[in-house]
Structures are given as structure tokens and as C-alpha cells.
Design an enzyme around this catalytic site. Structure first.
Site, mmCIF file in Angstrom:
data_model
loop_
_atom_site.group_PDB
_atom_site.id
_atom_site.type_symbol
_atom_site.label_atom_id
_atom_site.label_comp_id
_atom_site.label_asym_id
_atom_site.label_seq_id
_atom_site.Cartn_x
_atom_site.Cartn_y
_atom_site.Cartn_z
ATOM 1 N N ASP A 84 -34.979 22.700 17.759
ATOM 2 C CA ASP A 84 -35.414 21.749 18.572
ATOM 3 C C ASP A 84 -36.983 21.207 18.562
ATOM 4 O O ASP A 84 -37.780 22.091 18.596
ATOM 5 C CB ASP A 84 -34.947 22.099 19.964
ATOM 6 C CG ASP A 84 -35.234 21.104 21.106
ATOM 7 O OD1 ASP A 84 -34.441 20.300 21.162
ATOM 8 O OD2 ASP A 84 -36.185 20.929 21.875
ATOM 9 N N ASN A 92 -41.939 10.457 22.397
ATOM 10 C CA ASN A 92 -41.411 9.203 22.318
ATOM 11 C C ASN A 92 -42.007 8.357 23.464
ATOM 12 O O ASN A 92 -42.529 6.911 23.288
ATOM 13 C CB ASN A 92 -39.912 9.250 22.551
ATOM 14 C CG ASN A 92 -38.915 9.244 21.478
ATOM 15 O OD1 ASN A 92 -39.438 8.986 20.384
ATOM 16 N ND2 ASN A 92 -37.755 9.707 21.603
ATOM 17 N N HIS A 97 -40.116 4.682 20.497
ATOM 18 C CA HIS A 97 -39.142 5.346 19.693
ATOM 19 C C HIS A 97 -39.117 5.048 18.137
ATOM 20 O O HIS A 97 -38.347 5.755 17.650
ATOM 21 C CB HIS A 97 -37.803 4.569 20.334
ATOM 22 C CG HIS A 97 -37.266 5.084 21.593
ATOM 23 N ND1 HIS A 97 -36.959 6.302 21.969
ATOM 24 C CD2 HIS A 97 -37.720 4.472 22.809
ATOM 25 C CE1 HIS A 97 -36.867 6.284 23.199
ATOM 26 N NE2 HIS A 97 -37.227 5.186 23.921
ATOM 27 N N ASP A 101 -38.552 7.942 15.762
ATOM 28 C CA ASP A 101 -37.520 7.920 14.480
ATOM 29 C C ASP A 101 -38.218 8.449 13.298
ATOM 30 O O ASP A 101 -37.712 9.046 12.171
ATOM 31 C CB ASP A 101 -37.007 6.623 14.024
ATOM 32 C CG ASP A 101 -35.976 6.191 15.305
ATOM 33 O OD1 ASP A 101 -35.629 7.034 16.066
ATOM 34 O OD2 ASP A 101 -35.774 5.033 15.247
ATOM 35 N N GLU A 127 -32.848 15.450 18.946
ATOM 36 C CA GLU A 127 -33.849 16.096 18.285
ATOM 37 C C GLU A 127 -33.610 17.243 18.050
ATOM 38 O O GLU A 127 -34.367 18.030 17.638
ATOM 39 C CB GLU A 127 -35.153 16.033 19.180
ATOM 40 C CG GLU A 127 -34.795 16.854 20.355
ATOM 41 C CD GLU A 127 -34.505 16.366 21.660
ATOM 42 O OE1 GLU A 127 -34.912 16.486 22.711
ATOM 43 O OE2 GLU A 127 -33.832 15.193 21.445
#
Length: 221
Positions: A84, A92, A97, A101, A127
């Protein structure tokens, strides 16, 4: 076929068949090849995460059962790790975002660089990622996963021409060694170890068997 070349049909001989037959044969072959290519594409789309290019959760569920069965049959260890990204929501919120990515794709690159061909890396969702490490015992898993954690922490990620702040990951894992166990139990135990890693400060690797020790330390504190 629709602008794509699948191959070349070459016919030679003193007595050639009629041109209509040649065209019909070529059309039949190219249609068959086109269908095979389409099936391969659809199958890939069904098992590949489009953002990272890693296997998706659907493929994980199938592969984990297969790898566990093989490990039990051959009496070799099997390690399952859940990874994680620490504070991914904050990342973010800070960068957007698109940068998030980019981070997810960069992790996929790191996995490809540092995993064996026999290992499987899957995007579990959001994630979170799952690694399946066949033939890897508990001690070796700890060494390899610690190294992976350090690589991620030291990686410089560039987005829109600018460096992003370093990120860390938490890892929980469970190693099955000649145990009769169901696949979902492997994931549950790895997830419990991940939760313990996050609860005890993040940016660390925790194995399921360490949970009792961690709980004792928390009670002592």
C-alpha cells in the site's frame, strides 16, 4: 484486414487455381487470423490493468489458486505480499490525480525491474498491489520486500518536468510453508500484516507471524 497486415499468402506452380479461389482462400485465412488477434486482445484486456499494465484482481484470483496448488503439490513455500502506498490521498491532493497515476505506473516499473519472471505483480485496487512469490520462504521474502521498500523510497519520480516528493510503501506478507490453506486466507493474513505495518508507523515490512510480537509491544507501551 482493416488496414492491418497479418501475413503474406504466396502461391506458386505451373497450374495455378482460379483467381477467385485464391481470393476466397486469402479472405478466409485473414478473417481467421483477425479473429485470433481479437480474441487475444480481449483476453489481455480482461486480465490487465489498463493504467499500470500489471495483472488485475481477476487474474490474481485465478493465479493465486493455481500457484497455491502447485506449491502444495511440490512442497515449496509460497509468499503473498500486499503493498500500500503511504498517504496516497495526501499525495493526490497535493499534486493532482494525473501525478498519482504517474506514481502508480512508476511502481509498476519498479516491480518489473526487481521481480523474477516467475513472480506475479497485480494491482489489487486503488493504491494497493499484490505480489505472488513462488518458492520464496519467510526469510528471503523479508529481505526482498525490504529491498523493494527501500527502492521505492529512494526513487526520484518526475511529473510534468518537475520532481515529486519521495513516497514510501507499507508491506504486509504471509508465507505458506507446506500448509493446507485456502487462497483467501493467504490474502486475509497478508492484509492483516499490512494493517499492522500501517498502524505501527508505515514505511515498513511486517510478516503475519510478527503480529503477536507487535501486539505485545503495544500493550507494554
Amino acid at each position: 484486414m482493416q488496414g492491418d497486415i497479418f501475413g503474406l499468402l504466396y502461391i506458386a506452380g505451373e497450374e495455378l487455381p482460379r483467381s477467385e479461389l485464391i481470393v476466397m482462400t486469402g479472405d478466409t485465412i485473414k478473417l481467421a487470423l483477425s479473429n485470433l488477434a481479437l480474441r487475444a486482445t480481449l483476453r489481455e484486456q480482461a486480465i490487465i490493468d489498463p493504467l499500470t499494465g500489471l495483472y488485475n484482481r481477476r487474474y490474481l484470483e485465478t493465479s493465486l489458486s493455481r500457484e497455491l496448488h502447485r506449491a502444495q503439490r511440490e512442497q515449496i513455500p509460497l509468499t503473498v505480499a500486499i503493498i500500500d502506498i503511504d498517504h496516497f490521498k495526501q499525495f493526490n491532493d497535493q499534486y493532482g490525480h494525473d501525478a498519482g497515476d504517474t506514481l502508480l505506473r512508476e511502481l509498476a516499473v519498479i516491480f518489473r525491474e526487481h521481480l523474477r519472471q516467475s513472480d506475479l505483480a497485480c494491482r489489487f485496487g486503488g493504491e494497493e498491489f499484490v505480489l505472488i512469490l513462488p518458492g520464496v520462504n519467510r526469510a528471503t521474502a523479508q529481505t526482498r520486500l525490504q529491498h523493494l521498500r527501500e527502492v521505492v523510497q529512494q526513487r526520484q519520480i518526475i511529473f510534468a518536468g518537475a520532481p515529486l516528493r519521495p513516497v514510501t510503501i507499507s508491506i504486509g506478507y504471509f508465507t505458506c510453508e507446506n500448509d493446507e490453506i485456502e487462497p483467501h486466507i493467504l490474502l486475509q493474513r497478508a492484509d492483516a500484516a499490512l494493517y499492522a505495518a500501517k498502524r505501527s508507523g508505515r514505511n515498513r515490512v511486517v510478516e503475519f507471524s510478527d503480529l503477536q510480537t507487535l501486539s505485545s509491544n503495544e500493550r507494554d507501551e
